[in-house]
Motif scaffolding. Structure first.
Motif, PDB file in Angstrom:
ATOM      1  N   PHE B  30       0.850  -1.193   0.000  1.00 33.68           N
ATOM      2  CA  PHE B  30       0.000   0.000   0.000  1.00 33.68           C
ATOM      3  C   PHE B  30       0.881   1.237   0.000  1.00 33.68           C
ATOM      4  CE2 PHE B  30      -3.330  -2.672   2.238  1.00 33.68           C
ATOM      5  CZ  PHE B  30      -4.222  -2.623   1.197  1.00 33.68           C
ATOM      6  N   ARG B  31       0.244   2.368  -0.240  1.00 32.44           N
ATOM      7  CA  ARG B  31       0.953   3.638  -0.182  1.00 32.44           C
ATOM      8  C   ARG B  31       0.440   4.397   1.027  1.00 32.44           C
ATOM      9  NH1 ARG B  31       4.294   5.522  -3.912  1.00 32.44           N
ATOM     10  NH2 ARG B  31       3.968   3.926  -5.486  1.00 32.44           N
ATOM     11  N   PHE B  38       4.490   0.615   1.527  1.00 35.29           N
ATOM     12  CA  PHE B  38       4.871  -0.354   2.563  1.00 35.29           C
ATOM     13  C   PHE B  38       4.097  -1.642   2.315  1.00 35.29           C
ATOM     14  CE2 PHE B  38       1.080   1.704   4.088  1.00 35.29           C
ATOM     15  CZ  PHE B  38       0.363   0.685   4.688  1.00 35.29           C
ATOM     16  N   ALA B  40       1.709  -4.430   3.556  1.00 31.12           N
ATOM     17  CA  ALA B  40       0.764  -4.749   4.623  1.00 31.12           C
ATOM     18  C   ALA B  40       0.903  -6.225   4.986  1.00 31.12           C
ATOM     19  CB  ALA B  40      -0.655  -4.435   4.191  1.00 31.12           C
ATOM     20  N   PRO B  59      -1.887  -9.099  15.739  1.00 32.31           N
ATOM     21  CA  PRO B  59      -2.074  -7.751  16.274  1.00 32.31           C
ATOM     22  C   PRO B  59      -2.794  -6.849  15.281  1.00 32.31           C
ATOM     23  CG  PRO B  59       0.240  -8.153  15.734  1.00 32.31           C
ATOM     24  CD  PRO B  59      -0.468  -9.449  15.581  1.00 32.31           C
ATOM     25  N   SER B  60      -3.414  -5.809  15.801  1.00 32.33           N
ATOM     26  CA  SER B  60      -4.149  -4.868  14.968  1.00 32.33           C
ATOM     27  C   SER B  60      -3.219  -4.264  13.919  1.00 32.33           C
ATOM     28  CB  SER B  60      -4.734  -3.770  15.852  1.00 32.33           C
ATOM     29  OG  SER B  60      -5.545  -2.944  15.077  1.00 32.33           O
ATOM     30  N   GLY B  61      -3.714  -4.206  12.689  1.00 32.92           N
ATOM     31  CA  GLY B  61      -2.931  -3.591  11.624  1.00 32.92           C
ATOM     32  C   GLY B  61      -1.944  -4.529  10.950  1.00 32.92           C
ATOM     33  N   CYS B  62      -2.002  -5.820  11.276  1.00 33.66           N
ATOM     34  CA  CYS B  62      -1.025  -6.738  10.690  1.00 33.66           C
ATOM     35  C   CYS B  62      -1.477  -7.249   9.328  1.00 33.66           C
ATOM     36  CB  CYS B  62      -0.754  -7.916  11.624  1.00 33.66           C
ATOM     37  SG  CYS B  62      -2.089  -9.102  11.699  1.00 33.66           S
ATOM     38  N   GLY B  63      -2.638  -6.802   8.870  1.00 31.70           N
ATOM     39  CA  GLY B  63      -3.046  -7.147   7.509  1.00 31.70           C
ATOM     40  C   GLY B  63      -4.047  -8.283   7.415  1.00 31.70           C
ATOM     41  N   LYS B  64      -4.748  -8.577   8.504  1.00 37.29           N
ATOM     42  CA  LYS B  64      -5.723  -9.674   8.464  1.00 37.29           C
ATOM     43  C   LYS B  64      -6.870  -9.368   7.510  1.00 37.29           C
ATOM     44  CE  LYS B  64      -6.537  -9.380  12.925  1.00 37.29           C
ATOM     45  NZ  LYS B  64      -5.658  -8.242  13.272  1.00 37.29           N
ATOM     46  N   SER B  65      -7.427  -8.158   7.659  1.00 35.38           N
ATOM     47  CA  SER B  65      -8.549  -7.805   6.771  1.00 35.38           C
ATOM     48  C   SER B  65      -8.085  -7.721   5.328  1.00 35.38           C
ATOM     49  CB  SER B  65      -9.162  -6.472   7.193  1.00 35.38           C
ATOM     50  OG  SER B  65      -9.682  -6.570   8.495  1.00 35.38           O
ATOM     51  N   THR B  66      -6.881  -7.207   5.139  1.00 36.75           N
ATOM     52  CA  THR B  66      -6.316  -7.123   3.793  1.00 36.75           C
ATOM     53  C   THR B  66      -6.265  -8.517   3.165  1.00 36.75           C
ATOM     54  OG1 THR B  66      -4.972  -5.257   4.505  1.00 36.75           O
ATOM     55  CG2 THR B  66      -4.296  -6.377   2.484  1.00 36.75           C
ATOM     56  N   GLU B 179     -13.943 -10.759  11.926  1.00 35.82           N
ATOM     57  CA  GLU B 179     -14.392 -10.420  13.283  1.00 35.82           C
ATOM     58  C   GLU B 179     -15.915 -10.367  13.393  1.00 35.82           C
ATOM     59  OE1 GLU B 179     -12.172  -7.396  15.215  1.00 35.82           O
ATOM     60  OE2 GLU B 179     -10.596  -7.405  13.709  1.00 35.82           O
ATOM     61  N   HIS B 212      -9.763 -11.007  16.917  1.00 36.41           N
ATOM     62  CA  HIS B 212      -8.807 -10.486  17.890  1.00 36.41           C
ATOM     63  C   HIS B 212      -8.783 -11.369  19.120  1.00 36.41           C
ATOM     64  CE1 HIS B 212      -8.803  -6.257  16.184  1.00 36.41           C
ATOM     65  NE2 HIS B 212      -7.546  -6.598  16.339  1.00 36.41           N
ATOM     66  N   ARG B 230       3.045  -5.874  11.394  1.00 35.40           N
ATOM     67  CA  ARG B 230       3.321  -5.426  10.046  1.00 35.40           C
ATOM     68  C   ARG B 230       4.803  -5.470   9.705  1.00 35.40           C
ATOM     69  NH1 ARG B 230       0.970   0.335   8.816  1.00 35.40           N
ATOM     70  NH2 ARG B 230       3.106   0.908   8.349  1.00 35.40           N
TER      71      ARG B 230
HETATM   72  N1  LIG Z   1      -6.749   0.762   1.045  1.00 38.93           N
HETATM   73  C1  LIG Z   1      -5.647   0.949   1.802  1.00 38.93           C
HETATM   74  N2  LIG Z   1      -4.744   1.909   1.475  1.00 38.93           N
HETATM   75  C2  LIG Z   1      -3.652   2.108   2.229  1.00 38.93           C
HETATM   76  N3  LIG Z   1      -3.340   1.401   3.316  1.00 38.93           N
HETATM   77  C3  LIG Z   1      -4.190   0.434   3.700  1.00 38.93           C
HETATM   78  C4  LIG Z   1      -5.396   0.162   2.966  1.00 38.93           C
HETATM   79  N4  LIG Z   1      -6.058  -0.847   3.577  1.00 38.93           N
HETATM   80  C5  LIG Z   1      -5.303  -1.181   4.641  1.00 38.93           C
HETATM   81  N5  LIG Z   1      -4.184  -0.440   4.712  1.00 38.93           N
HETATM   82  C6  LIG Z   1      -3.118  -0.550   5.729  1.00 38.93           C
HETATM   83  O1  LIG Z   1      -2.715  -1.886   5.759  1.00 38.93           O
HETATM   84  C7  LIG Z   1      -2.429  -2.280   7.096  1.00 38.93           C
HETATM   85  C8  LIG Z   1      -3.235  -3.518   7.428  1.00 38.93           C
HETATM   86  O2  LIG Z   1      -4.610  -3.184   7.490  1.00 38.93           O
HETATM   87  P1  LIG Z   1      -5.730  -4.249   7.834  1.00 38.93           P
HETATM   88  O3  LIG Z   1      -7.033  -3.570   7.826  1.00 38.93           O
HETATM   89  O4  LIG Z   1      -5.575  -5.403   6.932  1.00 38.93           O
HETATM   90  O5  LIG Z   1      -5.314  -4.653   9.315  1.00 38.93           O
HETATM   91  P2  LIG Z   1      -6.032  -5.678  10.294  1.00 38.93           P
HETATM   92  O6  LIG Z   1      -5.037  -6.729  10.632  1.00 38.93           O
HETATM   93  O7  LIG Z   1      -7.309  -6.124   9.747  1.00 38.93           O
HETATM   94  O8  LIG Z   1      -6.249  -4.760  11.556  1.00 38.93           O
HETATM   95  P3  LIG Z   1      -7.443  -4.838  12.625  1.00 38.93           P
HETATM   96  O9  LIG Z   1      -7.190  -6.035  13.445  1.00 38.93           O
HETATM   97  O10 LIG Z   1      -7.255  -3.583  13.413  1.00 38.93           O
HETATM   98  O11 LIG Z   1      -8.718  -4.882  11.878  1.00 38.93           O
HETATM   99  C9  LIG Z   1      -2.749  -1.087   7.968  1.00 38.93           C
HETATM  100  O12 LIG Z   1      -1.538  -0.429   8.291  1.00 38.93           O
HETATM  101  C10 LIG Z   1      -3.604  -0.206   7.105  1.00 38.93           C
HETATM  102  O13 LIG Z   1      -3.374   1.141   7.396  1.00 38.93           O
END
Ligand SMILES: Nc1ncnc2c1ncn2[C@@H]1O[C@H](COP(=O)(O)OP(=O)(O)OP(=O)(O)O)[C@@H](O)[C@H]1O
Ligand SMILES: [Mg+2]
Lengths: 277, 271
Positions: B30-31, B38, B40, B59-66, B179, B212, B230
């Motif tokens: 992602f940007r 960086f 994700a 952990p939060s932000g580690c890219g699970k939703s991605t 979740e 989580h 991340r």
């Molecule tokens: N469309 C996007 N553009 C830029 N960055 C993104 C985008 N989507 C996600 N990110 C970044 O990618 C990283 C992972 O995001 P993601 O939502 O996958 O985390 P997560 O593991 O699901 O977190 P959480 O547990 O808090 O839901 C984060 O740093 C987020 O800021």
């Protein structure tokens, strides 16, 4: 078993709430009626006792008498129908065009960008002031007044509809996309229903303008209608005729708005009660 | 005699048979708002067997939703490959179901119409069959009698149960859940989790669940995948050898092995 228990419990709660709602509706109706009676009596008293000059304010009794006379002479209905005609035709056309254009502008960003300066300009222009222009273009007949009403309604409905299409919950759109929904389905099954409350709000707001537009139009350019009654009354210092026309206008607005409210509550019964006003 | 806690080789499906989901060197770049790019998630390899229930914690932000978005077909990965049922994922597909954290019930549709919504969208079944399927699913989540309610008249737990029914309506081969129970209070969550398990054990779809909540991951899944912060990579994978059918409530209070899984995975998440 426990499921049934919760269900009956729930419906019982619902019934109790319903009863409470009806009770308070009855109460507020009574309060409204009492308030009106006190107001009318105070008004009558103020004029009769001479606190207010009869030349400026007609007492309710005189207004009622004038309405009675106009009704007896058979002209009242002609005037009311004339006003209603311009109001309803202009309102219906304005709503229809406003909704269609609102969707077009809201759903097609390029068209929206192209036309939005025009819409903003028109919306901020005092359209009542355009009445003389309309006379020039469309003559002094019904058409001018319908166009005036239309011009008042269409932009209110248009801007609200447009705002509605753009305020759809983004997660609903995401869910639809995850279900592989076609654009047509998204528009019909998600965007349209969530825009309906916005359209209703715009219609109720713009109806007041529509009626005012029709009346003002008749003041400029009519031989009939409630606006004409007002102008004719003021020409001969017939204060109670002016007030009679105003009272009838207010009554029309009240009756039609109540009907719209009823319709809205029925069509939008999916909304929580606190929101449905 | 099996060891109590088994850590399987990274990313390999334990249950033999064809992989329902296969991820190969999956990377998403992602940007940031500043314009720097960086990762994700980086180089994720994972196989999920047909009918398997995999939970992903991290952990939060580690890219699970991605990761889940990529598998769902809504986000094309920067690098790497995803296939579901041996077919590469190139866009959203009808055989992949998705359940988000918010119930996302359409407020203008009654409960039954909400459950029918995906079937309508995907033009499946006749209206009468849709209605019947909706009623069966609503019965399965314990909401018979609420078919004609509008969502605003339901509790959060009931709404989430409707969302479960809606998710199963299209009988997706693969279920992705981000979740899905996080909006519920602790007590309701256990009830809804158990309900979900019951339906899953009957329908036996492949599930990838993000959470989580380590207790949820261990209680529900066959395997728990732990991700690193991340850029998200797979740190470790745990095989959860708890017997099925399971009851979340019983596990919480009566199963010593469950507690040990929790400890292990919890510690793993901490460093
Ligand atoms: N469309 C996007 N553009 C830029 N960055 C993104 C985008 N989507 C996600 N990110 C970044 O990618 C990283 C992972 O995001 P993601 O939502 O996958 O985390 P997560 O593991 O699901 O977190 P959480 O547990 O808090 O839901 C984060 O740093 C987020 O800021
Ligand atoms: Mg997330």
């Amino acid at each position: 078993m426990s499921q049934e228990a919760t269900l009956t419990q729930q419906s019982r709660v619902a019934v109790r709430k319903e009863a409470a709602g009806q009770f308070s509706r009855l109460q507020s109706a009574a309060l409204r009626a009492a308030g009106t009676v006190v107001f009318v009596l105070a008004w009558e008293g103020a004029v009769r006792s001479g606190i207010v000059d009869r030349l400026f304010l007609a007492p309710p009794s005189a207004i009622a008498e004038t309405i009675w006379e106009l009704a007896g002479a058979g002209t009242l209905w002609t005037h009311i129908l004339e006003t209603l005609r311009a109001t309803l035709i202009g309102f219906a056309a304005g709503t229809l065009v406003g909704v269609l254009l609102g969707f077009a502008l809201g759903l097609m960003p390029r068209i929206g960008a192209l036309l939005s300066p025009f819409v903003t300009t028109m919306n901020s222009m005092p359209r009542i002031a355009l009445a003389p222009l309309f006379v020039l273009w469309f003559g002094i007949g019904l058409t001018s007044r319908v166009v005036l009403v239309f011009s008042l309604v269409v932009f209110i409905v248009l801007t609200n509809t447009m705002a509605g299409t753009q305020s759809v919950d983004g997660d609903f759109l995401r869910l639809s996309r995850l279900l592989n929904a076609k654009r047509r389905d998204i528009i019909l099954k998600v965007v349209l229903p969530s825009t309906v409350p916005w359209i209703f709000a715009a219609m109720r707001l713009s109806f007041a303008y529509a009626l005012a537009g029709a009346v003002v139009g008749e003041m400029f350019l009519g031989q009939r209608g409630l606006g004409y009654l007002i102008v004719a009354g003021s020409g001969v210092f017939n204060i109670s005729q002016i007030f009679a026309a105003l009272v009838i206008t207010v009554c029309i607005a009240y009756v039609l708005d109540s009907a719209a409210g009823l319709l809205e509550r029925n069509l939008l019964k999916w909304r929580p009660k606190e929101l449905a006003r | 005699m099996q060891p109590d806690i088994e850590q399987t080789p990274l990313g390999e499906a334990v249950t033999g048979g064809p992989a329902a989901i296969a991820l190969r060197r999956l990377t998403q770049t992602f940007r940031s708002p500043k314009g720097e790019s960086f990762d994700a998630i980086a180089d994720i390899d994972l196989d999920v067997a047909d009918g398997e229930f995999v939970a992903i914690v991290g952990p939060s932000g580690c890219g699970k939703s991605t990761l889940l978005n990529i598998v769902s077909g809504i986000l094309p990965p920067t690098r790497g490959e995803v296939s579901v049922k041996d077919i590469p994922v190139t866009g959203v597909r009808d055989d992949i179901g998705y359940m988000p954290a918010r119930d996302l019930l359409l407020p203008w549709r009654t409960v039954e119409h909400n459950v029918e919504f995906p079937l309508e969208i995907q033009r499946r079944l006749s209206p009468a069959e849709r209605r019947q399927r909706a009623h069966e699913l609503l019965a399965a989540v314990g909401l018979s009698g609420f078919e004609r309610y509008y969502p605003h008249a339901l509790s959060q737990g009931m709404k989430q149960r409707v969302a479960i029914a809606r998710t199963f309506a299209t009988r997706p081969d693969v279920l992705l859940m981000d979740e899905p129970f996080s909006a519920l209070d602790a007590q309701t969550r256990v009830v809804v989790q158990d309900l979900f398990l019951t339906i899953w054990e009957a329908e036996h779809r492949t599930v990838v669940l993000i959470t989580h909540d380590v207790t949820e991951a261990v209680a529900l899944a066959d395997r728990v995948v732990v991700m690193s912060p991340r850029p998200g990579t797979i740190r470790s994978v745990y095989d959860i050898a708890l017997p099925r059918p399971r009851s979340v409530e019983q596990l919480l209070f009566e199963e010593p092995r469950y507690q040990r899984y929790l400890q292990r995975i919890w510690r793993d998440l901490q460093h």
